[in-house]
Design a protein around this motif. Structure first.
Motif, PDB file in Angstrom:
ATOM      1  N   LEU A   1      -0.462   8.588  -8.548  1.00 32.68           N
ATOM      2  CA  LEU A   1      -1.147   8.457  -7.250  1.00 32.68           C
ATOM      3  C   LEU A   1      -0.844   9.641  -6.335  1.00 32.68           C
ATOM      4  O   LEU A   1      -1.121   9.591  -5.151  1.00 32.68           O
ATOM      5  CB  LEU A   1      -0.722   7.151  -6.567  1.00 32.68           C
ATOM      6  CG  LEU A   1      -1.126   5.849  -7.251  1.00 32.68           C
ATOM      7  CD1 LEU A   1      -0.542   4.657  -6.517  1.00 32.68           C
ATOM      8  CD2 LEU A   1      -2.635   5.722  -7.324  1.00 32.68           C
TER       9      LEU A   1
ATOM     10  N   PRO B   1       2.095  10.910  -5.086  1.00 31.88           N
ATOM     11  CA  PRO B   1       2.932  10.538  -3.948  1.00 31.88           C
ATOM     12  C   PRO B   1       3.567  11.780  -3.331  1.00 31.88           C
ATOM     13  O   PRO B   1       3.640  12.831  -3.959  1.00 31.88           O
ATOM     14  CB  PRO B   1       4.000   9.655  -4.581  1.00 31.88           C
ATOM     15  CG  PRO B   1       4.121  10.169  -5.976  1.00 31.88           C
ATOM     16  CD  PRO B   1       2.742  10.608  -6.372  1.00 31.88           C
TER      17      PRO B   1
ATOM     18  N   HIS C   1      -4.312   0.049  -6.156  1.00 30.03           N
ATOM     19  CA  HIS C   1      -4.388   0.868  -4.951  1.00 30.03           C
ATOM     20  C   HIS C   1      -5.790   1.336  -4.621  1.00 30.03           C
ATOM     21  O   HIS C   1      -6.061   1.736  -3.500  1.00 30.03           O
ATOM     22  CB  HIS C   1      -3.448   2.074  -5.068  1.00 30.03           C
ATOM     23  CG  HIS C   1      -2.002   1.693  -4.961  1.00 30.03           C
ATOM     24  ND1 HIS C   1      -1.345   1.606  -3.768  1.00 30.03           N
ATOM     25  CD2 HIS C   1      -1.104   1.320  -5.901  1.00 30.03           C
ATOM     26  CE1 HIS C   1      -0.089   1.217  -3.964  1.00 30.03           C
ATOM     27  NE2 HIS C   1       0.079   1.045  -5.256  1.00 30.03           N
ATOM     28  N   ASP C   2      -6.668   1.318  -5.622  1.00 31.48           N
ATOM     29  CA  ASP C   2      -8.037   1.740  -5.369  1.00 31.48           C
ATOM     30  C   ASP C   2      -8.989   0.873  -6.178  1.00 31.48           C
ATOM     31  O   ASP C   2      -9.450   1.263  -7.248  1.00 31.48           O
ATOM     32  CB  ASP C   2      -8.203   3.221  -5.754  1.00 31.48           C
ATOM     33  CG  ASP C   2      -9.599   3.731  -5.431  1.00 31.48           C
ATOM     34  OD1 ASP C   2     -10.377   2.957  -4.832  1.00 31.48           O
ATOM     35  OD2 ASP C   2      -9.899   4.884  -5.773  1.00 31.48           O
TER      36      ASP C   2
ATOM     37  N   GLU D   1       0.828  -1.205   0.000  1.00 26.52           N
ATOM     38  CA  GLU D   1       0.000   0.000   0.000  1.00 26.52           C
ATOM     39  C   GLU D   1       0.865   1.258   0.000  1.00 26.52           C
ATOM     40  O   GLU D   1       0.537   2.256  -0.623  1.00 26.52           O
ATOM     41  CB  GLU D   1      -0.915   0.008   1.233  1.00 26.52           C
ATOM     42  CG  GLU D   1      -2.030  -1.006   1.130  1.00 26.52           C
ATOM     43  CD  GLU D   1      -2.780  -1.163   2.445  1.00 26.52           C
ATOM     44  OE1 GLU D   1      -2.537  -0.364   3.371  1.00 26.52           O
ATOM     45  OE2 GLU D   1      -3.595  -2.101   2.529  1.00 26.52           O
TER      46      GLU D   1
ATOM     47  N   TRP E   1       4.446   3.406  -4.218  1.00 21.75           N
ATOM     48  CA  TRP E   1       3.843   4.210  -5.285  1.00 21.75           C
ATOM     49  C   TRP E   1       2.858   5.228  -4.764  1.00 21.75           C
ATOM     50  O   TRP E   1       2.816   6.349  -5.236  1.00 21.75           O
ATOM     51  CB  TRP E   1       3.194   3.325  -6.363  1.00 21.75           C
ATOM     52  CG  TRP E   1       3.468   3.835  -7.749  1.00 21.75           C
ATOM     53  CD1 TRP E   1       2.604   4.511  -8.558  1.00 21.75           C
ATOM     54  CD2 TRP E   1       4.687   3.728  -8.486  1.00 21.75           C
ATOM     55  NE1 TRP E   1       3.223   4.828  -9.754  1.00 21.75           N
ATOM     56  CE2 TRP E   1       4.504   4.356  -9.728  1.00 21.75           C
ATOM     57  CE3 TRP E   1       5.933   3.170  -8.218  1.00 21.75           C
ATOM     58  CZ2 TRP E   1       5.486   4.440 -10.699  1.00 21.75           C
ATOM     59  CZ3 TRP E   1       6.919   3.245  -9.183  1.00 21.75           C
ATOM     60  CH2 TRP E   1       6.687   3.875 -10.407  1.00 21.75           C
ATOM     61  N   ALA E   2       2.034   4.854  -3.750  1.00 20.78           N
ATOM     62  CA  ALA E   2       1.070   5.819  -3.234  1.00 20.78           C
ATOM     63  C   ALA E   2       1.792   6.905  -2.443  1.00 20.78           C
ATOM     64  O   ALA E   2       1.403   8.067  -2.476  1.00 20.78           O
ATOM     65  CB  ALA E   2       0.049   5.119  -2.349  1.00 20.78           C
ATOM     66  N   GLU E   3       2.852   6.519  -1.731  1.00 15.91           N
ATOM     67  CA  GLU E   3       3.588   7.495  -0.925  1.00 15.91           C
ATOM     68  C   GLU E   3       4.938   7.831  -1.558  1.00 15.91           C
ATOM     69  O   GLU E   3       5.372   8.969  -1.552  1.00 15.91           O
ATOM     70  CB  GLU E   3       3.819   6.954   0.496  1.00 15.91           C
ATOM     71  CG  GLU E   3       2.580   6.389   1.178  1.00 15.91           C
ATOM     72  CD  GLU E   3       1.559   7.463   1.507  1.00 15.91           C
ATOM     73  OE1 GLU E   3       1.909   8.647   1.531  1.00 15.91           O
ATOM     74  OE2 GLU E   3       0.375   7.099   1.726  1.00 15.91           O
TER      75      GLU E   3
END
Ligand SMILES: Nc1ncnc2c1ncn2[C@@H]1O[C@H](COP(=O)(O)OP(=O)(O)OP(=O)(O)O)[C@@H](O)[C@H]1O
Ligand SMILES: [Mg+2]
Lengths: 326, 334
Positions: free
Chosen positions: B176, B178, B126-127, B92, B95-97
């Motif tokens: 995403l 980040p 991620h979603d 999670e 890539w998202a952060e």
């Protein structure tokens, strides 16, 4: 598309060359098929019968080679491959069409199973190095390095024989007549199990090995690291990134191996006296049955070419880089 | 200075295990602040990529993290150690952060999937609730953002030029939104004009979207131009860290000086062009003391025996800078 047309043109040319060779070779080798047939029947044929044989085989006419060549092509397009000496007076096309299903079903199904099983295991072994699937490798490699002949004979020696579940030869119980009924089909399956098993054992390791190695190669590609970095699930990375790319060489290998179903089974069918095309070819060779040999070679040639075409199509579908625009 | 977003604390990375292990990153501490561009420079083999892979836990085998922490500060929640995340949490986080544009981004795209597939699968991962329509819309938006016509969504990677692929990767990194984007020599395969164009765009995007960048390269001239702070790496260690202009005008470590001397000055007076004599150290047989001392023109007594600590220099104007050199010993060194 242009590339594809080029390939088709190439295959057509190859087919033409193979068929033409097929026409010339028996005419160049010494020996007279009618003479060998006469010898076979040990003088039981009258001179009229002999004369009619020459007519039947088309050996009576004093035609030019060119005319014979044209006739030959005409016959091929009509599916007329001449008469077999060994199974006289059955036409070659009939002999082949009786033997072909045995080979195609036995080896075809086994090849598909072997490919699917081997590729699946190869994906596992390559993705999780050091897992149980990896431990399978030495075993399967050992079996594939044993000459097939030996493997078959040992399998017969150990597993088949009187009182055993596995019959040691033939394609079905001798008391039965080929038909799609509840007696014949189980018998045919029972007879095919042992040959199928030996083919599987000797061929599966090739698929495992090549898939595993491709997986290992692909696993170190940058796009795999990117896929991990993107936070995709392990499964998605393994299947849609690694296996999807590693599959390319295996799929074209598979398409090619389909071409060898018909031609590559001589040993299996000899060891198990299986009534397929390979066994028939052996009989044809023994009897100098040229029309039958020619017919079988023709089938082999065409199936290899079709398999090559399939391999091209598979690559075209799977690898966008080979799809040239225009 | 603004608050930190990523703190690397005493990170150690080895390749291999036991006696034969190679220490590629040694005791590296580095802080990335919100909204800044932190440059990381050093010769080939100094451990820059290893550091980037290490802090995202993407090390290829036989790489292992043997110590340290990577503290991430989310925008709202409390900070946590990336190295201690469970596999699921790590997925999670990725890539998202923190997104990465890899060295050799030419091969970062999978050749058998369309650009659109590779842009949208990260959204799906991620979603999962996002509709296909909005995934596609988002992917198009990203392409537009990096200057590629959204018509190219259905293109395969081989149908794009190198520069376009590079932009796709940058767009993918931002998809995403980040907080941190790590760029490992994202443009080395491109020509100089293209490099500057893409980097210029990136800096502009950063101002608009507000992410922070760790920018890795061995081309110091790019860093001087595009980054706020620069860290210099040698033999797996950070040897100097300072604001970009400070390093450019007044580098303290002889190695930084050497690196600066190996490219022509951008503006101002002409400088003598000089490379650094000798070759980068062999990680397997690292010199004792300061690992740069065999190549250092200014080496003296303590250099071959004792490793200098990275810290604010006691003798120079120490504002926001650190160095690990016996010529400018940190307070702790004495
Ligand atoms: N898979 C590996 N196995 C063993 N050693 C490795 C491995 N990858 C890198 N190294 C070693 O780690 C050191 C640091 O490598 P790294 O790739 O981090 O350097 P870099 O600073 O990114 O160099 P470049 O500027 O060339 O990209 C090198 O000395 C290299 O030999
Ligand atoms: Mg690198």
């Amino acid at each position: 598309m242009r590339y594809f047309l080029q390939r088709i043109a190439f295959y057509l040319f190859t087919a033409w060359a193979a068929i033409t060779l097929n026409f010339f070779i028996p005419r160049l080798v010494p020996g007279d098929p009618v003479q060998s047939l006469i010898a076979k029947y040990r003088g039981q044929l009258s001179s009229e019968a002999i004369q009619s044989l020459y007519v039947l085989f088309g050996l009576d006419k004093q035609e030019s080679l060119w005319q014979q060549y044209l006739d030959y092509w005409k016959q091929i397009f009509q599916g007329d491959l001449g008469l077999s000496f060994t199974f006289f007076p059955a036409p070659v096309s009939q002999v082949i069409s009786q033997a072909l299903p045995w080979t195609v079903l036995l080896v075809g199904i086994t090849t598909i199973i072997s490919f699917l099983l081997g590729t699946g295991l190869g994906v596992l072994a390559g993705w999780r190095r050091g897992s149980w699937a990896d431990g399978l490798l030495p075993v399967t490699t050992f079996f594939s390095s044993v000459p097939y002949f030996w493997l078959g004979i040992i399998a017969i020696y150990l597993l088949a024989g009187p009182g055993s579940f596995f019959p040691s030869s033939g394609g079905f119980d001798s008391g039965l007549v080929p038909a799609w009924d509840q007696y014949f089909i189980p018998s045919a399956i029972q007879h095919s199990l042992l040959p199928a098993l030996t083919i599987l054992i000797s061929s599966v390791s090739g698929w495992i090995l090549s898939m595993r190695n491709m997986m290992v190669t692909v696993a170190s590609e940058d796009y795999i690291t990117v896929a991990h970095a993107k936070g995709l699930s392990e499964r998605r990375v393994a299947v849609s990134y690694a296996a999807r790319n590693a599959l390319l060489p295996n799929v074209s290998g598979f398409a090619l191996s389909l071409g060898f179903i018909v031609g590559g089974t001589l040993l299996v069918e000899i060891v198990f006296s299986y009534p397929g095309l390979g066994f028939t070819l052996l009989q044809a060779l023994g009897a100098k049955d040229y029309p039958l040999m020619q017919g079988i070679f023709l089938v082999i040639t065409i199936s290899v070419l079709v398999a090559n075409l399939l391999a091209d199509v598979a690559y075209l579908l799977l690898d966008p880089r080979t799809r040239k625009e225009g | 200075m603004s608050e930190p977003v990523l703190e690397i604390r005493n990170l150690d990375v080895d390749y291999g295990l036991g006696d034969r292990a190679v220490h590629a990153v040694r005791d590296v501490s580095l802080t990335l602040h919100r909204g800044e561009v932190l440059g990381l420079a050093g010769e080939s083999g100094s451990g820059k990529s290893t550091l980037a892979y290490g802090l995202t836990r993407l090390l290829p085998p036989p790489g292992v993290i043997t110590g340290g922490q990577v503290i991430y500060h989310p925008e709202k929640d409390s900070p946590y150690d990336v190295l201690a995340l469970s596999d699921r949490k790590l997925r999670e986080f990725r890539w998202a952060e923190t997104a990465i544009v890899f060295q050799g981004a030419m091969n970062s795209l999978n050749p058998v999937h369309k650009i659109s597939t590779q842009l949208t699968d990260v959204l799906r991962a991620h979603d999962p609730a996002m509709s296909e329509h909005s995934r596609n819309a988002r992917a198009r938006e990203m392409l537009k953002l990096v200057g590629i016509s959204p018509d190219r969504m259905d293109a395969y990677p081989h149908q794009l030029s190198g520069g376009m692929r590079q932009r796709v990767m940058i767009g993918m990194a931002l998809i995403l939104q980040p907080q941190v984007v790590i760029m490992d020599e994202p443009t080395t395969a491109l020509d100089v004009v293209m490099q500057r164009q893409i980097l210029g765009q990136l800096i502009e995007l950063r101002e608009r979207l507000g992410f922070s960048v760790i920018f890795i390269t061995h081309d110091l001239s790019l860093l001087v131009e595009f980054s706020n702070r620069i860290a210099i790496m040698y033999g797996g260690r950070i040897v100097e860290e300072a604001p970009a202009s400070t390093i450019y005008r007044n580098a303290l470590h002889p190695y930084s000086e050497g690196l600066l001397g190996s490219f022509p000055a951008l503006r101002g007076p002409k400088r003598e062009l000089a490379g650094i004599p000798g070759s980068p150290p062999d990680l397997a047989g690292m010199p004792s003391g300061c690992s740069f001392h065999p190549r250092c023109p200014k080496a003296f007594d303590p250099c071959p025996t004792t490793v200098p600590v990275l810290g604010p220099p006691a003798d120079a104007n120490a504002a926001g800078r650190t160095v690990a050199c016996w010529l400018h010993p940190a307070l702790e060194n004495r």
